[in-house]
Design an enzyme around this catalytic site. Structure first.
Site, mmCIF file in Angstrom:
data_model
loop_
_atom_site.group_PDB
_atom_site.id
_atom_site.type_symbol
_atom_site.label_atom_id
_atom_site.label_comp_id
_atom_site.label_asym_id
_atom_site.label_seq_id
_atom_site.Cartn_x
_atom_site.Cartn_y
_atom_site.Cartn_z
ATOM 1 N N LYS A 52 0.845 -1.205 0.000
ATOM 2 C CA LYS A 52 0.000 0.000 0.000
ATOM 3 C C LYS A 52 0.876 1.250 0.000
ATOM 4 O O LYS A 52 0.609 2.213 -0.722
ATOM 5 C CB LYS A 52 -0.945 -0.019 1.208
ATOM 6 C CG LYS A 52 -2.037 -1.087 1.063
ATOM 7 C CD LYS A 52 -2.856 -1.302 2.322
ATOM 8 C CE LYS A 52 -3.778 -2.513 2.126
ATOM 9 N NZ LYS A 52 -4.635 -2.825 3.265
ATOM 10 N N GLN A 96 -4.620 -1.526 9.416
ATOM 11 C CA GLN A 96 -4.544 -2.869 8.825
ATOM 12 C C GLN A 96 -5.163 -3.899 9.769
ATOM 13 O O GLN A 96 -4.867 -3.916 10.968
ATOM 14 C CB GLN A 96 -3.074 -3.208 8.509
ATOM 15 C CG GLN A 96 -2.876 -4.502 7.745
ATOM 16 C CD GLN A 96 -3.472 -4.480 6.329
ATOM 17 O OE1 GLN A 96 -3.614 -3.421 5.710
ATOM 18 N NE2 GLN A 96 -3.840 -5.635 5.819
ATOM 19 N N ASP A 119 -11.022 2.641 3.768
ATOM 20 C CA ASP A 119 -11.321 1.210 3.633
ATOM 21 C C ASP A 119 -12.822 0.970 3.425
ATOM 22 O O ASP A 119 -13.217 -0.123 3.024
ATOM 23 C CB ASP A 119 -10.901 0.453 4.909
ATOM 24 C CG ASP A 119 -9.568 -0.258 4.749
ATOM 25 O OD1 ASP A 119 -9.282 -0.720 3.632
ATOM 26 O OD2 ASP A 119 -8.838 -0.359 5.756
HETATM 27 N N1 GUN Z 1 -6.766 -6.938 5.971
HETATM 28 C C1 GUN Z 1 -7.067 -7.698 4.901
HETATM 29 N N2 GUN Z 1 -7.662 -6.938 3.944
HETATM 30 C C2 GUN Z 1 -7.719 -5.682 4.428
HETATM 31 C C3 GUN Z 1 -8.192 -4.463 3.887
HETATM 32 O O1 GUN Z 1 -8.714 -4.369 2.774
HETATM 33 N N3 GUN Z 1 -8.054 -3.380 4.701
HETATM 34 C C4 GUN Z 1 -7.519 -3.449 5.936
HETATM 35 N N4 GUN Z 1 -7.453 -2.333 6.658
HETATM 36 N N5 GUN Z 1 -7.068 -4.569 6.461
HETATM 37 C C5 GUN Z 1 -7.161 -5.683 5.694
#
Ligand code: GUN
Length: 279
Positions: A52, A96, A119
């Site tokens: 990311k 996350q 998100d």
């Molecule tokens: N963990 C697995 N997929 C995601 C996601 O799309 N966003 C976040 N914040 N954590 C994750």
């Protein structure tokens, strides 16, 4: 002969477009900024977070990285989120998941300002999606809509079957397909006669989390198949929830794993970050 839906190429095109938008914003003196919070050292989460941050760098989005120890308390995490909510220089906040067991994930998601919820996990974002109002949409399902549209798949009036009802993929996916005027069925672990239901699908979206579970018997001839799963087999090869080698020839279009849905999730996160400047 089926067509491969190339998520890598489509995500690259999208990221190039976003780069142009960010350049234009910067020319107006605005630099989008994403705060990324990782608690603990889960290896998969560390890889995701690094990807990311790399995508931010590619597009020109500033990223602030908070790598906190596993022992971080819920109150400490909530205090950081409050600080970032109040900081006008921060447009998006990403925590996350999964979080360590001693932290209540729902409380953390709800603490993020809906204006910075890139998100799309906040109940207000989910509610807005449900009633057709403006708000952030969860990145994986939003990425699937983008894949379908950019591959010229007609959605309106089509039978769409989704396997999986998670808050992150299945549920928002069903709402997005409904918004696109598909006829939507959501299947899950308690669905009876799953094959009979999935065989009706013009568009089959699979998010069950079981390697290669979907074989040719589940798929109507000529269907479009989208595979959200990603699993590492022994010997390190990656595979999806769909048994690609036996299913592909029965489809009109299918996403590969890797290189299908996966790259779109990060691209849509970047789109949400760019959109967060005007939220
Ligand atoms: N963990 C697995 N997929 C995601 C996601 O799309 N966003 C976040 N914040 N954590 C994750």
């Amino acid at each position: 002969m089926y067509q491969l839906i190339d998520g890598k190429a489509i995500s690259t095109a999208l990221k190039e477009e976003l780069k142009g938008k960010v350049d234009a914003l910067k020319a107006q003196g605005v630099e989008p900024c994403l705060a990324v919070i990782l608690v603990g050292e889960d290896p998969a989460s560390t890889v995701y977070v690094n990807n990311k941050k790399k995508a931010c760098e590619f597009i020109g989005i500033k990223s602030l990285s908070y790598e906190l120890p596993e022992s971080t308390t819920q109150d400490e995490l909530l205090a950081l989120i409050d600080k970032l909510n109040a900081d006008d220089g921060v447009n998006g906040i990403l925590v996350q998941l999964p979080l360590p067991k001693h932290i209540d994930e729902d409380a953390v998601i709800q603490a993020i300002s809906p204006k910075k919820d890139v998100d799309g996990f906040h109940p207000q974002s989910v509610g807005a999606l449900c009633i057709g109002q403006k708000g952030f949409v969860s990145c994986t399902p939003a990425g699937i809509i983008e894949l379908l549209k950019r591959s010229n798949v007609e959605i309106e009036g089509k039978e769409c079957v989704i396997i999986g009802r998670s808050n992150i993929v299945g549920k928002p996916m069903s709402l997005l397909m409904l918004r696109e005027n598909a006829t939507v069925t959501v299947c899950h672990s308690r669905t009876k006669n799953l094959k009979e239901v999935t065989k009706r699908a013009d568009i089959l979206i699979v998010a069950i989390g079981k390697p290669k579970m979907i074989t040719a018997e589940y798929v109507k001839e000529g269907a479009v198949v989208i595979d959200v799963g990603i699993h590492r087999l022994e010997g390190k090869k990656l595979c999806g929830d769909v048994d690609f080698d036996t299913v592909a020839e029965h489809t009109s279009m299918i996403t590969p794993v890797p290189g299908g849905v996966g790259p779109m999730t990060i691209a849509m996160l970047m789109k949400n970050c760019v959109d967060s400047v005007t939220m």
